[in-house]
Enzyme design. Structure first.
Site, mmCIF file in Angstrom:
data_model
loop_
_atom_site.group_PDB
_atom_site.id
_atom_site.type_symbol
_atom_site.label_atom_id
_atom_site.label_comp_id
_atom_site.label_asym_id
_atom_site.label_seq_id
_atom_site.Cartn_x
_atom_site.Cartn_y
_atom_site.Cartn_z
ATOM 1 N NE ARG A 88 50.382 71.097 67.163
ATOM 2 C CZ ARG A 88 51.298 70.613 68.005
ATOM 3 N NH1 ARG A 88 51.078 70.627 69.303
ATOM 4 N NH2 ARG A 88 52.447 70.125 67.558
ATOM 5 N N GLY A 89 47.534 73.640 71.220
ATOM 6 C CA GLY A 89 47.931 72.980 72.446
ATOM 7 C C GLY A 89 48.820 71.786 72.129
ATOM 8 C CG ASP A 91 55.919 68.735 73.975
ATOM 9 O OD1 ASP A 91 56.855 68.690 73.159
ATOM 10 O OD2 ASP A 91 56.081 69.088 75.152
ATOM 11 C CE1 TYR A 94 57.791 63.771 59.395
ATOM 12 C CE2 TYR A 94 56.236 61.976 59.775
ATOM 13 C CZ TYR A 94 57.091 62.662 58.934
ATOM 14 O OH TYR A 94 57.260 62.257 57.623
ATOM 15 C CB ALA A 160 49.471 63.351 67.071
ATOM 16 N N GLY A 173 44.049 70.353 64.599
ATOM 17 C CA GLY A 173 43.207 69.157 64.605
ATOM 18 C C GLY A 173 43.957 67.876 64.872
ATOM 19 C CG PHE A 174 42.562 64.370 62.983
ATOM 20 C CD1 PHE A 174 42.948 63.400 62.058
ATOM 21 C CD2 PHE A 174 41.440 65.133 62.708
ATOM 22 C CE1 PHE A 174 42.227 63.212 60.876
ATOM 23 C CE2 PHE A 174 40.712 64.952 61.539
ATOM 24 C CZ PHE A 174 41.107 63.990 60.625
ATOM 25 C CB CYS A 191 52.800 63.957 72.356
ATOM 26 S SG CYS A 191 51.991 63.851 70.749
#
EC number: 2.3.1.181
Length: 236
Positions: A88-89, A91, A94, A160, A173-174, A191
């Site tokens: 994924r994109g 950084d 957790y 995040a 996703g989130f 991140c």
């Protein structure tokens, strides 16, 4: 255009198993799109929305810096946590108990072909959900995810985000902190952003625990409205 989205709640599931399952669903959609193009067909493509809670795990996006993980292999074991580099994109982040993780695996050609709009809609879904708890959540310029008290010394991230998209199909996703153990964030530079705190919904509300079922219900309500989608619940 198929705007029906299959909802699957995977419960508590290992990160790698969940990732493999995402990849399986993702590939199924992409394969249908390739078949349509090659054979000049118009077969409908599926859409999915997965809810899951992971055991303690740290994941590093493809553009991430490994130095943002502050633990070595032995320390990870001591914390009962695992670590994965993923596609994924973003950084490092957790995932763990007390967190609602959502993986929309959508063919955006069923909705709109705009990745920027897709990310803003995911953020808006979180912002509108938190508004129902009387929290003013916001975007932070140049930083993905959803934050509180943006532009102040007390800025803190509550959700995040990191996605992957190919052929207009999304995955990852989130991760919304609802009843999260925030101590696990001390082991990373979340991140890759230094000097900013992380928070959880229960901490903001000053309660021991928030109903995750209630939060999921609110998230789905706003998702349905924003994406003009129809949710179909699949029992696992």
């Amino acid at each position: 255009m198929n705007k029906c989205v299959e909802l699957q709640d995977l419960g508590n599931k290992d990160y790698k198993q969940s990732w493999d399952y995402q990849e399986q669903l993702f590939k199924g959609i992409v394969d249908t799109k390739i078949k349509n193009r090659r054979e000049e067909l118009q077969l409908p493509t599926n859409n999915y929305f997965l809810f899951v809670e992971h055991p303690h795990v740290y994941t590093l996006g493809k553009s991430g810096d490994l130095s943002n993980l502050l633990l070595d292999e032995n320390q990870l074991k001591d914390k009962g946590a695992t670590f994965y580099k993923i596609n994924r994109g973003g950084d490092i982040t957790y995932h763990g108990p007390g967190q609602i993780v959502g993986y929309p695996i959508l063919d955006l050609e069923n909705f709109f072909t705009d990745i920027h709009k897709y990310l803003r809609f995911l953020e808006e879904m979180i912002i509108l959900t938190l508004e129902e708890y009387d929290l003013k959540a916001e975007r932070s310029p140049g930083e993905t995810g959803v934050w509180l008290d943006v532009g102040t010394p007390f800025a803190r991230k509550i959700c995040a985000m990191g996605v992957r998209a190919s052929r207009w199909v999304t995955m990852h996703g989130f991760a919304l902190n609802v009843n999260a153990n925030l101590g696990y964030f001390d082991n990373i530079i979340p991140c890759g952003i230094r000097g900013k705190a992380v928070t959880s919904l229960n901490v903001e509300l000053g309660v021991k625990e928030v109903s995750t079922a209630e939060v999921k219900e609110k998230l789905l309500k706003h998702f349905t409205i924003l994406f003009e989608a129809e949710i179909k619940t699949i029992q696992i």
